[in-house]
Design an enzyme around this catalytic site. Structure first.
Site, PDB file in Angstrom:
ATOM      1  CD  GLU A  85       4.690  -0.028  12.703  1.00  0.00           C
ATOM      2  OE1 GLU A  85       3.312   0.090  12.986  1.00  0.00           O
ATOM      3  OE2 GLU A  85       5.444   0.458  14.061  1.00  0.00           O
ATOM      4  CB  CYS A 124      -2.295   0.428   8.144  1.00  0.00           C
ATOM      5  SG  CYS A 124      -1.173   1.647   8.244  1.00  0.00           S
ATOM      6  CD  GLU A 158       8.403  -0.088  11.270  1.00  0.00           C
ATOM      7  OE1 GLU A 158       7.721   0.814  10.308  1.00  0.00           O
ATOM      8  OE2 GLU A 158       8.790  -0.822  10.816  1.00  0.00           O
ATOM      9  CG  ASN A 182      -0.608  -0.116   2.241  1.00  0.00           C
ATOM     10  OD1 ASN A 182       1.004  -0.452   2.672  1.00  0.00           O
ATOM     11  ND2 ASN A 182      -1.401   0.160   3.934  1.00  0.00           N
TER      12      ASN A 182
HETATM   13  P1  NAD Z   1      -2.542 -10.001   3.601  1.00  0.00           P
HETATM   14  O1  NAD Z   1      -2.168 -10.151   4.477  1.00  0.00           O
HETATM   15  O2  NAD Z   1      -2.200 -11.454   2.243  1.00  0.00           O
HETATM   16  O3  NAD Z   1      -1.181  -9.819   2.418  1.00  0.00           O
HETATM   17  C1  NAD Z   1      -0.023  -8.610   3.190  1.00  0.00           C
HETATM   18  C2  NAD Z   1       1.223  -7.932   3.482  1.00  0.00           C
HETATM   19  O4  NAD Z   1       1.630  -9.425   3.900  1.00  0.00           O
HETATM   20  C3  NAD Z   1       1.283  -8.326   1.389  1.00  0.00           C
HETATM   21  O5  NAD Z   1       1.893  -7.531   1.280  1.00  0.00           O
HETATM   22  C4  NAD Z   1       1.571  -9.974   1.463  1.00  0.00           C
HETATM   23  O6  NAD Z   1       3.229  -9.955   0.190  1.00  0.00           O
HETATM   24  C5  NAD Z   1       2.295  -9.922   2.901  1.00  0.00           C
HETATM   25  N1  NAD Z   1       2.219 -11.285   3.438  1.00  0.00           N
HETATM   26  C6  NAD Z   1       1.147 -12.005   3.237  1.00  0.00           C
HETATM   27  N2  NAD Z   1       1.139 -13.305   3.884  1.00  0.00           N
HETATM   28  C7  NAD Z   1       2.555 -13.487   3.881  1.00  0.00           C
HETATM   29  C8  NAD Z   1       3.449 -14.253   4.525  1.00  0.00           C
HETATM   30  N3  NAD Z   1       3.105 -15.956   5.142  1.00  0.00           N
HETATM   31  N4  NAD Z   1       5.155 -13.581   5.316  1.00  0.00           N
HETATM   32  C9  NAD Z   1       5.262 -12.499   4.402  1.00  0.00           C
HETATM   33  N5  NAD Z   1       4.195 -11.775   3.946  1.00  0.00           N
HETATM   34  C10 NAD Z   1       3.155 -11.954   3.893  1.00  0.00           C
HETATM   35  O7  NAD Z   1      -4.045  -9.241   2.910  1.00  0.00           O
HETATM   36  P2  NAD Z   1      -4.084  -8.486   1.503  1.00  0.00           P
HETATM   37  O8  NAD Z   1      -4.744  -8.794   0.773  1.00  0.00           O
HETATM   38  O9  NAD Z   1      -2.873  -8.290   0.587  1.00  0.00           O
HETATM   39  O10 NAD Z   1      -4.359  -6.923   2.697  1.00  0.00           O
HETATM   40  C11 NAD Z   1      -5.109  -6.804   2.663  1.00  0.00           C
HETATM   41  C12 NAD Z   1      -5.165  -6.188   4.085  1.00  0.00           C
HETATM   42  O11 NAD Z   1      -3.963  -6.567   4.299  1.00  0.00           O
HETATM   43  C13 NAD Z   1      -6.009  -5.280   4.551  1.00  0.00           C
HETATM   44  O12 NAD Z   1      -7.112  -6.563   5.403  1.00  0.00           O
HETATM   45  C14 NAD Z   1      -4.207  -5.090   5.933  1.00  0.00           C
HETATM   46  O13 NAD Z   1      -5.248  -5.154   7.019  1.00  0.00           O
HETATM   47  C15 NAD Z   1      -3.282  -5.679   5.652  1.00  0.00           C
HETATM   48  N6  NAD Z   1      -2.437  -4.270   5.089  1.00  0.00           N
HETATM   49  C16 NAD Z   1      -2.331  -3.174   6.092  1.00  0.00           C
HETATM   50  C17 NAD Z   1      -1.208  -3.058   5.594  1.00  0.00           C
HETATM   51  C18 NAD Z   1      -0.297  -2.591   6.967  1.00  0.00           C
HETATM   52  O14 NAD Z   1      -0.054  -0.980   6.193  1.00  0.00           O
HETATM   53  N7  NAD Z   1      -0.558  -2.094   8.137  1.00  0.00           N
HETATM   54  C19 NAD Z   1      -0.971  -2.719   4.099  1.00  0.00           C
HETATM   55  C20 NAD Z   1      -0.863  -3.890   3.405  1.00  0.00           C
HETATM   56  C21 NAD Z   1      -2.258  -4.572   3.948  1.00  0.00           C
END
Ligand code: NAD
Length: 475
Positions: A249, A283, A457, A151
């Site tokens: 985070e 987020c 952070e 994001n």
């Molecule tokens: P997701 O949980 O599948 O992935 C989120 C991120 O984590 C992605 O970049 C993905 O590559 C990575 N990821 C997923 N599984 C992983 C693993 N086992 N090991 C290491 N990295 C892993 O979710 P999504 O569909 O990509 O995004 C939607 C959700 O992700 C949202 O509901 C939100 O909560 C969360 N999100 C949060 C932030 C944040 O800044 N806190 C940023 C991006 C996404």
């Protein structure tokens, strides 16, 4: 032209030749931009041994040397912001102005870490006898493994990289495979700034496989992740099983409380614009709006009107206010949130359906009259959805704001200092924004409580997760 990202291991940029690859797709057009190479097991092992070897010397580098490199990176971020930003818009979707702003504000993050890494101090503790000397030093934890999302692909990655490198650690970073250009641009900047080989390594692959391999490795001493709560819990559990330090985070579901003494027009306008930033995929995006009943109608009128005027489109078009969602899979998810709300008696005031055009476009959507246990009020929407509900009793609004397991950001609008202070104290959140949106600056700590994470952070806390404390006593 979109430059296809590579791996970066031990100071070398490695292409996809002979490796598994995946498509990089433009979310506004569904055009395939390039092929991203996945790291093989041998690549991961090479990154681990490079990071371990580089740590032996980087740990003893002078803070002045680290600071100089971080300063050069800040300068390069400013010089390359437009070119990097364009690639971020192509593979992530956000409007070009937002992408470029992400890069230039991160130059400030690099500068902040350049300054703060010169101030990592220890302390002297008086002995109980005059001949006893006691002191405390803070040492780099070692090789770090970091996992960053799509994001804010530049921001999320550079903050972890600057903190690790500034503390004297080395790092292996797995960036977001779907929006990879920003992360490899970071590697290029550090490379060009003179960072020794192996201090920073970039890998890509199947996220769960890469994180599992790296976290289990005895070489890795610290794990830092930004992403969703469920994935964060999995990685934290694995890190815990191997007794590794963590920074998490994670997601939020940020409440907004608008009191009837607030400047309602200003609050509604600013909140509407903030809501659509990065198409709501933030987020700390405001996601649950509690508005006191006297100003509920006027708040909604301005809020809906401001969102109605938002121009949704391809991020490369200059008049675009809000781009597509980064992933095609998130479009039906938005629809599911809306369907659930309507099934529970919710009223749709704006949007609600995907746009009838190519790309992952979902418009700003406002829903009212929804119960507290609906999907949109309890699960993080991570999109341009805004549920708005009225309240009469401030204590009830605070209870509702604190009712979820999340605790990242929160927003309060009031003209009463007393109310502002009382609510700031009562909210269970890592950050409270009162009458404006002021968090996530380099000099301020960023992090969540409850399920939203562990550690901070930024701010003077930024190196805490990357340092260990050693006590020395001598006679
Ligand atoms: P997701 O949980 O599948 O992935 C989120 C991120 O984590 C992605 O970049 C993905 O590559 C990575 N990821 C997923 N599984 C992983 C693993 N086992 N090991 C290491 N990295 C892993 O979710 P999504 O569909 O990509 O995004 C939607 C959700 O992700 C949202 O509901 C939100 O909560 C969360 N999100 C949060 C932030 C944040 O800044 N806190 C940023 C991006 C996404």
């Amino acid at each position: 032209m979109y430059e296809t990202p590579t791996l970066y291991i031990d100071g070398e940029f490695l292409s996809g030749e002979g490796r598994k690859t995946q498509d990089i797709v433009n979310p506004a057009t569904h055009e395939v931009l390039g092929q991203l190479p996945h790291a093989s097991r041998a690549d991961l092992d090479r990154a681990l041994s490079a990071a371990a070897r580089a740590f032996e010397t980087w740990r003893d580098s002078s803070p002045l040397q680290r600071s100089e490199i971080l300063r050069r990176v800040a300068q390069l971020s400013r010089e390359r912001a437009r070119e990097i930003g364009r690639n971020v818009t192509l593979d992530q979707g956000k409007p070009l102005a937002e992408s470029v702003a992400e890069i230039t504000t991160c130059a400030d993050h690099a500068d902040w870490h350049a300054e703060e890494c010169r101030r990592i101090y220890g302390r002297v503790i008086a002995g109980r006898r005059p001949e006893v000397h006691q002191y405390v030093v803070r040492e780099p934890v070692g090789v770090c493994a970091a996992f960053t999302p799509w994001n804010f692909p530049f921001n999320q990655a550079i903050r972890k990289v600057c903190a690790a490198i500034g503390a004297g650690c080395t790092i292996i970073l797995k960036g977001p495979e779907d929006s990879p250009s920003a992360v490899i641009a970071i590697a290029r900047m550090f490379h060009d700034a003179g960072l020794p080989p192996g201090v920073l390594n970039i890998v890509w692959g199947v996220p769960a496989e890469v994180s599992d391999y790296l976290i289990r490795s005895p070489i890795v001493r610290k794990v830092s992740f930004t992403g969703s709560v469920p994935v964060g819990k999995q990685l934290a559990a694995l890190a815990g099983a191997h007794m590794k330090r963590i920074t998490m985070e994670l997601g939020g579901h940020s409440p907004v409380i608008v009191f009837d003494d607030a400047n309602v027009e200003k609050a509604a306008t600013q909140l509407a614009r903030f809501k659509v930033r990065n198409a709501g995929q933030v987020c700390i995006s405001p996601t649950r709006f509690y508005v006191q009943d006297k100003v509920y109608a006027s708040f909604l009128e301005t809020f809906v009107q401001t969102l109605r005027d938002i121009k949704v489109g391809d991020g490369l078009e200059t008049d675009t206010d809000m781009g597509p969602l980064a992933h095609e899979r998130r479009v039906p998810t938005m629809s599911r949130f809306v369907e659930d709300s309507l099934a529970r008696g919710g009223k749709l005031l704006l949007g609600g359906e995907p746009l009838d055009r190519k790309g992952n476009f979902f418009p700003p959507t406002v829903i009212t009259e929804i119960p507290e246990d609906s999907m949109v009020m309890t699960e993080e929407p991570f999109g341009p959805l805004a549920p708005v509900v009225p309240f009469s009793d401030p204590e009830q609004a605070i209870r509702q704001a604190n009712s979820l397991p999340y605790g990242l950001a929160s927003y309060v609008f009031t003209s009463s200092l007393q109310t502002a202070n009382r609510v700031a104290r009562a909210l269970e959140a890592g950050q409270v924004n009162i009458n404006h949106f002021g968090s996530a600056l380099p000099e301020t700590p960023f992090g969540g409580v409850k399920d939203s994470g562990i550690g901070s952070e930024g701010g003077s806390e930024t190196f805490d997760g990357y340092l260990v404390t050693k006590f020395v006593t001598a006679i």
